[in-house]
Design a protein around this motif. Structure first.
Motif, mmCIF file in Angstrom:
data_model
loop_
_atom_site.group_PDB
_atom_site.id
_atom_site.type_symbol
_atom_site.label_atom_id
_atom_site.label_comp_id
_atom_site.label_asym_id
_atom_site.label_seq_id
_atom_site.Cartn_x
_atom_site.Cartn_y
_atom_site.Cartn_z
ATOM 1 N N ASP A 320 0.871 -1.174 0.000
ATOM 2 C CA ASP A 320 0.000 0.000 0.000
ATOM 3 C C ASP A 320 0.906 1.220 0.000
ATOM 4 O O ASP A 320 1.334 1.705 1.047
ATOM 5 C CB ASP A 320 -0.907 -0.018 1.237
ATOM 6 N N SER A 322 0.315 4.194 -0.589
ATOM 7 C CA SER A 322 -0.277 5.424 -0.067
ATOM 8 C C SER A 322 -0.256 5.487 1.455
ATOM 9 O O SER A 322 -0.568 6.530 2.034
ATOM 10 C CB SER A 322 -1.738 5.544 -0.544
ATOM 11 N N ASN A 355 0.715 -0.666 -4.836
ATOM 12 C CA ASN A 355 -0.729 -0.582 -5.012
ATOM 13 C C ASN A 355 -1.312 0.692 -4.392
ATOM 14 O O ASN A 355 -0.642 1.386 -3.627
ATOM 15 C CB ASN A 355 -1.377 -1.826 -4.389
ATOM 16 N N LYS A 356 -2.568 0.950 -4.721
ATOM 17 C CA LYS A 356 -3.357 2.069 -4.202
ATOM 18 C C LYS A 356 -2.805 3.431 -4.640
ATOM 19 O O LYS A 356 -2.838 4.402 -3.888
ATOM 20 C CB LYS A 356 -3.486 1.996 -2.676
ATOM 21 N N THR A 357 -2.297 3.492 -5.858
ATOM 22 C CA THR A 357 -1.824 4.778 -6.366
ATOM 23 C C THR A 357 -2.976 5.771 -6.521
ATOM 24 O O THR A 357 -2.748 6.984 -6.555
ATOM 25 C CB THR A 357 -1.126 4.598 -7.726
ATOM 26 N N ASP A 358 -4.212 5.262 -6.626
ATOM 27 C CA ASP A 358 -5.358 6.156 -6.761
ATOM 28 C C ASP A 358 -5.582 6.991 -5.499
ATOM 29 O O ASP A 358 -6.278 8.016 -5.543
ATOM 30 C CB ASP A 358 -6.628 5.355 -7.061
ATOM 31 N N GLN A 359 -5.003 6.562 -4.379
ATOM 32 C CA GLN A 359 -5.158 7.294 -3.129
ATOM 33 C C GLN A 359 -4.006 8.262 -2.870
ATOM 34 O O GLN A 359 -3.946 8.881 -1.815
ATOM 35 C CB GLN A 359 -5.279 6.309 -1.961
ATOM 36 N N ARG A 365 2.035 10.825 -7.146
ATOM 37 C CA ARG A 365 1.891 9.732 -8.103
ATOM 38 C C ARG A 365 2.819 9.952 -9.299
ATOM 39 O O ARG A 365 3.466 9.011 -9.781
ATOM 40 C CB ARG A 365 0.436 9.626 -8.550
ATOM 41 N N SER A 388 -3.167 0.442 -9.431
ATOM 42 C CA SER A 388 -4.329 0.585 -8.550
ATOM 43 C C SER A 388 -5.240 -0.595 -8.845
ATOM 44 O O SER A 388 -5.883 -0.640 -9.896
ATOM 45 C CB SER A 388 -5.070 1.904 -8.776
#
Length: 468
Positions: A320, A322, A355-359, A365, A388
Motif C-alpha cells: 500500500d 499510499s 498498489n493504491k496509487t489512486d489514493q 503519483r 491501482s
C-alpha cells in the motif's frame, strides 16, 4: 507468584501521551462483539527492540484499533501510554494499572486490548486490577484468525497456533467469565473448565494437529509437483494485511475472493488459473496477510501455506504505497520472507507491486512513476510496478511484466508436428508461446518459445522418431 503491584513500585512510571479519537466504520455494521479499550504501551527503545520500533505511536495505535474492529469490537477509547520502566508484574505499574481499571468502568468496557506482548503473570495481574478480560497483541491476532478461518486447513492451522499459545497460560485463574462466543476463547472467556484442561490433553491435541497438517503439507507438495510437471509457473501474492492483495487477485484472475477495507479480511489461501495475453498459463496464489509482530505460533502453524511462497516462480510483494507507514510495512514483510529463506532485496523472483496509487496526490503519483522509470533505465531490470487494483490503473503493465518474467530464459525452437496430433499442438500452445506457424503437407511447422524444462517435457512426451 505474589502480585507485587500491591506495593508502590519506584521502578515503573508511566505518562499518557495522547488519547485517540476513535471513528466507527461507516454504514450498517454487524452486531458488536463487545466494548474494548485499546492501550498501546510505548517502552524505552533498545537497539534490539522489534515491536513497532520503526513506527510512530499514532500509526501503531490506529492499527491496533483496526485489529480490534476487525472482529466487530466497539472501541470507545484508545490511548498511548509511555512506560519509562516496565514493571514485571503489570508492565505499567500500580498507578497506571488502576487508572486503566477506572477507564474500564467509565467506558463500560468488557475487554482491554494491550498492543504489546504480555507475560501470563502480567495478564493475570492486569485482569485483577481492571476487573475485566485482558488480551495482548498475540491473543487478539489469534482471535481474528480463529474468526476468519473457514477451510479445514485454516481451522487446523489456527487451532494449533491457539493451543500452543494457551499452553503457556494455564496458570491463570478466571472465575468471573463464561464462554459466550466461538473462536478460541480469548474474547468470550474460556470458562473455568477449559482453563483446567490438563497440559497432557493439550499436548496430545497439538500432536494430532501437527500430524493432520503434515498430511496437508504432503498434499500441497503433490499439487506443486503436478503443476511443475505440467509446466505451470506459480506466482504468489504476499504483503502486509489490507495492502490490497485480494482486490488485485480478483482483478487478475476474475475470482470473487472477499476483499474489504479491513485487516485480515481473508485468511484461507486461494489458487486460481491466470492466462496471459501471450497464451501462457500460470497459477496465481493469494496468501495470508502479514502484520507487524506476527505471532511466531502463526508463522509455524501456517508453514504448509507459506511453503507456496518458497516454491513460487515469482513473488509479488503487494504494498500500500499510499500508507504513511509503507516503509515500515515493507520491512515487516521482508522480515517474514527472510524467515522463509527469501532475501527480498536480492532474490530476482521478488517484484514489488506498489498498489493504491489512486489514493496518492497527483504530484506524488507522478514522482513515483518518474522514479520507477529512472530505476528501469539505470538498472535495466524492472523490480517494481505502480498499480491501482481498485481502478485497474497499471494492471496492463503488471501483466506485461509477468509475461516477460515468465518468458525469460525461453529458447525458440523450430518444430514440425503432425496435424493429426492435436494433443501435441494444444500442449505447445498451452505451455509455450507460438511465434509463427505454417501448415503444409500434413505438418504444422511452428516456431515456439519454450522454457528448457518444457522443451524437455515436450520431447519426452510427443516427439517420436518420425519428428526428429
Amino acid at each position: 507468584m505474589p502480585d507485587s503491584d500491591d506495593r508502590p513500585s519506584p521502578r515503573s512510571t508511566a505518562s499518557v501521551s495522547r488519547s485517540a479519537q476513535v471513528h466507527e466504520p461507516d454504514g450498517a455494521a454487524p452486531p458488536s462483539a463487545g466494548r474494548a479499550l485499546v492501550i498501546l504501551p510505548v517502552l524505552p527503545t533498545h537497539p534490539d527492540q522489534g515491536h513497532g520500533a520503526a513506527r510512530q505511536p499514532d500509526a501503531r495505535l490506529a492499527e491496533a484499533i483496526a485489529l480490534a474492529q476487525a472482529i466487530r469490537l466497539e472501541v470507545p477509547h484508545a490511548e498511548v501510554i509511555h512506560v519509562a520502566r516496565p514493571d514485571p508484574a503489570t508492565l505499567f505499574g500500580r498507578g497506571t494499572a488502576e487508572r486503566i481499571g477506572g477507564m474500564v468502568e467509565a467506558f463500560h468496557a468488557d475487554l482491554v486490548v494491550i498492543d504489546h506482548p504480555l507475560s501470563p503473570v502480567q495478564q493475570r495481574n492486569l485482569e485483577r486490577r481492571c476487573m475485566a478480560k485482558v488480551i495482548d497483541r498475540t491473543g487478539l491476532i489469534l482471535e481474528i484468525f480463529g474468526d476468519r478461518a473457514h477451510t479445514r486447513e485454516g481451522q487446523l492451522q489456527v487451532e494449533l497456533a491457539a493451543l500452543t499459545y494457551q499452553r503457556s497460560r494455564l496458570v491463570r485463574s478466571w472465575t468471573h467469565l463464561e464462554r459466550q462466543r466461538g473462536g478460541f476463547g480469548f474474547l468470550g472467556g474460556p470458562g473455568e473448565s477449559q482453563l483446567e484442561l490438563d497440559r497432557r490433553l493439550i499436548a496430545e491435541r497439538i500432536t494430532r494437529l501437527k500430524s493432520d497438517l503434515e498430511e496437508v503439507r504432503r498434499t500441497r507438495k503433490l499439487h506443486r509437483s503436478a503443476r511443475q510437471r505440467g509446466g505451470t509457473p506459480l506466482v504468489a501474492l504476499v504483503g502486509y494485511t489490507n495492502a490490497g492483495k485480494s482486490t488485485l487477485f480478483n482483478r487478475l484472475s476474475g475470482a470473487s475472493v472477499t476483499a474489504e477495507d479491513m485487516l485480515f479480511a481473508t485468511l484461507d489461501p486461494t489458487v486460481r488459473r491466470l492466462v496471459l495475453s501471450s497464451g501462457k498459463t500460470m497459477a496465481l496464489s493469494d496468501t495470508v496477510g502479514f502484520v507487524s509482530e506476527l505471532p511466531t505460533q502463526l508463522v509455524a502453524a501456517f508453514r504448509a501455506t507459506l511453503e507456496e511462497v518458497q516454491a513460487a516462480d515469482l513473488i509479488l510483494h503487494v504494498r500500500d504505497v499510499s500508507h504513511p507507514d509503507a516503509a515500515a510495512q515493507k520491512a515487516d514483510v521482508d522480515s517474514v520472507l527472510a524467515d522463509l529463506g527469501i532475501d527480498a532485496a536480492n532474490d530476482p523472483r521478488v517484484v514489488e507491486v506498489l498498489n493504491k496509487t489512486d489514493q496518492m496526490p497527483a504530484t506524488a503519483r507522478g514522482a513515483l512513476h518518474m522514479r520507477l522509470a529512472n530505476q528501469r533505465m539505470m538498472e535495466g531490470e524492472e523490480r517494481a510496478v505502480a498499480v491501482s487494483a481498485l481502478t485497474g490503473e497499471g494492471l496492463d503493465d503488471l501483466l506485461d511484466l509477468l509475461d516477460r518474467r515468465i518468458s525469460a530464459g525461453r529458447q525458440v525452437l523450430e518444430l514440425s508436428v503432425n496435424l493429426a496430433d492435436g494433443r501435441a499442438l494444444a500442449w505447445l500452445y498451452e505451455h509455450g508461446q507460438v511465434l509463427d506457424r505454417r501448415d503444409e503437407d500434413g505438418q504444422a511447422h511452428v516456431h515456439v518459445a519454450l522454457a528448457p524444462a518444457d522443451a524437455a517435457r515436450f520431447e519426452s512426451r510427443f516427439v517420436g522418431q518420425e519428428n526428429r
